[in-house]
Design a protein around this motif. Structure first.
Motif, PDB file in Angstrom:
ATOM      1  N   SER A  16     -20.073  -4.579  77.338  1.00 54.66           N
ATOM      2  CA  SER A  16     -21.241  -4.736  76.469  1.00 54.66           C
ATOM      3  C   SER A  16     -20.987  -4.215  75.059  1.00 54.66           C
ATOM      4  O   SER A  16     -21.388  -4.852  74.069  1.00 54.66           O
ATOM      5  CB  SER A  16     -22.461  -4.034  77.090  1.00 54.66           C
ATOM      6  N   TRP A  17     -20.305  -3.073  74.919  1.00 56.62           N
ATOM      7  CA  TRP A  17     -20.057  -2.527  73.587  1.00 56.62           C
ATOM      8  C   TRP A  17     -19.032  -3.388  72.851  1.00 56.62           C
ATOM      9  O   TRP A  17     -19.170  -3.633  71.645  1.00 56.62           O
ATOM     10  CB  TRP A  17     -19.613  -1.074  73.684  1.00 56.62           C
ATOM     11  N   ASN A 109     -10.387   3.235  67.506  1.00 55.82           N
ATOM     12  CA  ASN A 109     -10.872   3.616  68.827  1.00 55.82           C
ATOM     13  C   ASN A 109     -12.399   3.541  68.871  1.00 55.82           C
ATOM     14  O   ASN A 109     -13.085   4.241  68.139  1.00 55.82           O
ATOM     15  CB  ASN A 109     -10.399   5.049  69.143  1.00 55.82           C
ATOM     16  N   ALA A 110     -12.918   2.684  69.746  1.00 49.02           N
ATOM     17  CA  ALA A 110     -14.365   2.597  69.955  1.00 49.02           C
ATOM     18  C   ALA A 110     -14.741   3.023  71.368  1.00 49.02           C
ATOM     19  O   ALA A 110     -15.834   2.723  71.855  1.00 49.02           O
ATOM     20  CB  ALA A 110     -14.844   1.175  69.685  1.00 49.02           C
ATOM     21  N   ILE A 111     -13.821   3.727  72.039  1.00 44.96           N
ATOM     22  CA  ILE A 111     -14.026   4.186  73.415  1.00 44.96           C
ATOM     23  C   ILE A 111     -14.572   5.604  73.396  1.00 44.96           C
ATOM     24  O   ILE A 111     -13.984   6.488  72.776  1.00 44.96           O
ATOM     25  CB  ILE A 111     -12.700   4.157  74.204  1.00 44.96           C
ATOM     26  N   LYS A 112     -15.675   5.832  74.074  1.00 43.15           N
ATOM     27  CA  LYS A 112     -16.272   7.163  74.072  1.00 43.15           C
ATOM     28  C   LYS A 112     -15.784   7.937  75.293  1.00 43.15           C
ATOM     29  O   LYS A 112     -16.545   8.252  76.205  1.00 43.15           O
ATOM     30  CB  LYS A 112     -17.796   7.057  74.004  1.00 43.15           C
ATOM     31  N   GLY A 113     -14.487   8.210  75.297  1.00 44.43           N
ATOM     32  CA  GLY A 113     -13.901   8.900  76.431  1.00 44.43           C
ATOM     33  C   GLY A 113     -12.519   9.429  76.109  1.00 44.43           C
ATOM     34  O   GLY A 113     -11.938   9.115  75.070  1.00 44.43           O
ATOM     35  N   ILE A 114     -12.008  10.239  77.026  1.00 37.23           N
ATOM     36  CA  ILE A 114     -10.668  10.815  76.937  1.00 37.23           C
ATOM     37  C   ILE A 114      -9.776  10.069  77.921  1.00 37.23           C
ATOM     38  O   ILE A 114     -10.257   9.493  78.898  1.00 37.23           O
ATOM     39  CB  ILE A 114     -10.714  12.321  77.286  1.00 37.23           C
ATOM     40  N   ILE A 115      -8.478  10.064  77.686  1.00 38.85           N
ATOM     41  CA  ILE A 115      -7.551   9.464  78.648  1.00 38.85           C
ATOM     42  C   ILE A 115      -7.489  10.360  79.892  1.00 38.85           C
ATOM     43  O   ILE A 115      -7.020  11.503  79.812  1.00 38.85           O
ATOM     44  CB  ILE A 115      -6.158   9.271  78.025  1.00 38.85           C
ATOM     45  N   PRO A 116      -8.011   9.890  81.022  1.00 41.70           N
ATOM     46  CA  PRO A 116      -8.029  10.715  82.230  1.00 41.70           C
ATOM     47  C   PRO A 116      -6.627  11.157  82.642  1.00 41.70           C
ATOM     48  O   PRO A 116      -5.641  10.465  82.389  1.00 41.70           O
ATOM     49  CB  PRO A 116      -8.637   9.773  83.281  1.00 41.70           C
ATOM     50  N   ASP A 117      -6.561  12.315  83.265  1.00 35.65           N
ATOM     51  CA  ASP A 117      -5.322  12.919  83.772  1.00 35.65           C
ATOM     52  C   ASP A 117      -4.447  13.499  82.656  1.00 35.65           C
ATOM     53  O   ASP A 117      -3.772  14.496  82.863  1.00 35.65           O
ATOM     54  CB  ASP A 117      -4.513  11.934  84.617  1.00 35.65           C
ATOM     55  N   ASP A 118      -4.447  12.863  81.481  1.00 36.84           N
ATOM     56  CA  ASP A 118      -3.695  13.420  80.349  1.00 36.84           C
ATOM     57  C   ASP A 118      -4.536  14.436  79.577  1.00 36.84           C
ATOM     58  O   ASP A 118      -4.000  15.310  78.903  1.00 36.84           O
ATOM     59  CB  ASP A 118      -3.262  12.300  79.395  1.00 36.84           C
ATOM     60  N   TYR A 119      -5.879  14.284  79.664  1.00 33.78           N
ATOM     61  CA  TYR A 119      -6.821  15.183  79.000  1.00 33.78           C
ATOM     62  C   TYR A 119      -6.570  15.263  77.498  1.00 33.78           C
ATOM     63  O   TYR A 119      -6.567  16.339  76.915  1.00 33.78           O
ATOM     64  CB  TYR A 119      -6.796  16.574  79.646  1.00 33.78           C
ATOM     65  N   VAL A 120      -6.340  14.110  76.886  1.00 34.39           N
ATOM     66  CA  VAL A 120      -6.186  14.045  75.428  1.00 34.39           C
ATOM     67  C   VAL A 120      -7.096  12.946  74.899  1.00 34.39           C
ATOM     68  O   VAL A 120      -7.381  11.959  75.590  1.00 34.39           O
ATOM     69  CB  VAL A 120      -4.726  13.755  75.003  1.00 34.39           C
ATOM     70  N   VAL A 121      -7.566  13.123  73.661  1.00 32.55           N
ATOM     71  CA  VAL A 121      -8.348  12.066  73.031  1.00 32.55           C
ATOM     72  C   VAL A 121      -7.400  10.924  72.673  1.00 32.55           C
ATOM     73  O   VAL A 121      -6.184  11.101  72.572  1.00 32.55           O
ATOM     74  CB  VAL A 121      -9.099  12.577  71.786  1.00 32.55           C
ATOM     75  N   ILE A 122      -7.959   9.767  72.478  1.00 34.22           N
ATOM     76  CA  ILE A 122      -7.141   8.571  72.298  1.00 34.22           C
ATOM     77  C   ILE A 122      -6.339   8.625  71.004  1.00 34.22           C
ATOM     78  O   ILE A 122      -5.194   8.157  70.955  1.00 34.22           O
ATOM     79  CB  ILE A 122      -8.035   7.319  72.406  1.00 34.22           C
ATOM     80  N   SER A 123      -6.891   9.224  69.958  1.00 34.67           N
ATOM     81  CA  SER A 123      -6.134   9.331  68.707  1.00 34.67           C
ATOM     82  C   SER A 123      -4.879  10.181  68.896  1.00 34.67           C
ATOM     83  O   SER A 123      -3.812   9.869  68.345  1.00 34.67           O
ATOM     84  CB  SER A 123      -7.006   9.917  67.590  1.00 34.67           C
ATOM     85  N   ILE A 140     -14.577   4.796  65.665  1.00 30.97           N
ATOM     86  CA  ILE A 140     -15.909   4.361  65.253  1.00 30.97           C
ATOM     87  C   ILE A 140     -16.893   4.760  66.335  1.00 30.97           C
ATOM     88  O   ILE A 140     -16.634   4.598  67.532  1.00 30.97           O
ATOM     89  CB  ILE A 140     -15.960   2.842  64.969  1.00 30.97           C
ATOM     90  N   SER A 141     -18.010   5.341  65.918  1.00 26.48           N
ATOM     91  CA  SER A 141     -18.992   5.838  66.868  1.00 26.48           C
ATOM     92  C   SER A 141     -20.352   5.848  66.184  1.00 26.48           C
ATOM     93  O   SER A 141     -20.496   5.413  65.047  1.00 26.48           O
ATOM     94  CB  SER A 141     -18.602   7.243  67.354  1.00 26.48           C
TER      95      SER A 141
END
Length: 334
Positions: A16-17, A109-123, A140-141
């Motif tokens: 949807s987003w 990055n328009a994803i409102k989440g962190i990369i699971p298991d790596d625990y890092v933001v996408i940037s 973008i948020s």
């Protein structure tokens, strides 16, 4: 640097987003590239002229869209890539992308989440793993629900990049009669704020089901604002105003809106659903579920006092009872 242009824009994601952002981008851009996982979805989209799964009332001029079902191909064909998939899938998508294929590209990055298991933001992942320079990475948020963007309701976005000139230029792509886009340099803060607000929206949903009342929910979200401010100040030294719409505004709309998936997840948990039952009932991804674990793991390093985030983590991962957990939480709030 001042002559930089976003070029052809490619959207990776079909939810949807992603659909709402495609609608906004097509207000300014003559053509876009758009990735869908399945060829059958693309076939249905072309036939019906709308996304067959999300925001199905939103019509598109499909002759202005170049559809892709292959990640390397859309990367090669695009100058600016907008990532809009659920966070659990983004690592797999990026692993299909060769590092050298991103050379000279801009990734938003328009994803409102962190990369699971790596625990890092996408940037951070784009920089440290994919080898991209900071000035080619943005986020973008904003307090925006896709459903309201589709209805042309006034919406406010914030686009951040360490290179503010690039952010300024790219922000023009997201300006329309119903959208406003301001700029920032706080990439990491905005990414983490987006993760935290989903966690707090789950808490708001739990409160709703437990009938704790509007008075308490107001206290909950005001404390959530302070909690977010503490955490962001600890993990990122960029100067910010926590009351800006991209932080506080996004927190409020996610905590109160009927469109909020994370609030809905919390509402179901508060009613006694297990996490698995709630996710099956929703049939949509609530990023706060993954975000709660990621923030819990990330905070082992920073040790910030996060009683609300901790309570949500206990509900989701330690199977604590909602009523008892929130009774204890109420004693920690001010």
């Amino acid at each position: 640097m001042s002559n930089w242009e976003p070029g052809r824009i490619g959207i990776i994601g079909s939810g949807s987003w992603a659909t709402a952002l495609a609608k906004v981008v097509m207000e300014q851009e003559e053509r876009i590239n758009w990735y869908f996982r399945f060829g059958e979805t693309v076939r249905q989209f072309r036939k019906s002229r709308h996304n067959p799964t999300y925001l199905t009332t939103q019509q598109f001029e499909t002759d202005r869209i170049d559809f892709f079902t292959d990640i390397p191909s859309i990367v090669e064909a695009s100058d600016t890539l907008i990532l809009v998939t659920p966070s659990p899938y983004i690592k797999g998508i990026l692993e299909k992308t060769k590092k050298d294929s991103l050379q000279g590209k801009f990734v938003l990055n328009a994803i409102k989440g962190i990369i699971p298991d790596d625990y890092v933001v996408i940037s951070d992942y784009l920089r440290d793993v994919m080898g991209m320079p900071d000035d080619q990475i943005g986020v973008i948020s904003g307090p925006t629900h896709a459903e309201e963007v589709a209805l042309n309701r006034l919406s406010y976005l914030t686009l951040a990049c360490s290179n503010v000139q690039r952010a300024e230029r790219l922000s023009k792509v997201f300006q329309s009669d119903y959208t406003f886009c301001k700029v920032s340099s706080d990439v990491r803060g905005i990414e983490l704020g987006s993760v935290l607000k989903n966690i707090y929206a789950i808490a708001a949903g739990v409160c709703q089901s437990l009938r704790m009342g509007d008075n308490f929910q107001a206290v909950l979200l005001s404390n959530a604002t302070k909690e977010m401010s503490r955490f962001l100040a600890r993990v990122s030294s960029v100067e910010r105003n926590i009351n800006d719409s991209v932080y506080l505004g996004d927190l409020l709309v996610t905590g109160y809106s009927r469109y909020s998936r994370n609030r809905t997840l919390g509402t179901l948990i508060g009613k006694g659903y297990s996490v698995m039952q709630a996710q099956a009932e929703m049939e949509m991804t609530a990023e706060g579920y993954y975000g709660a674990k990621c923030i819990h793991e990330l905070n082992k390093k920073y040790r910030v006092d996060l009683p609300i985030a901790d309570a949500v983590y206990d509900l989701l991962y330690n199977k604590e009872k909602a009523k008892e957990t929130f009774k204890e939480l109420s004693l920690k709030l001010t």
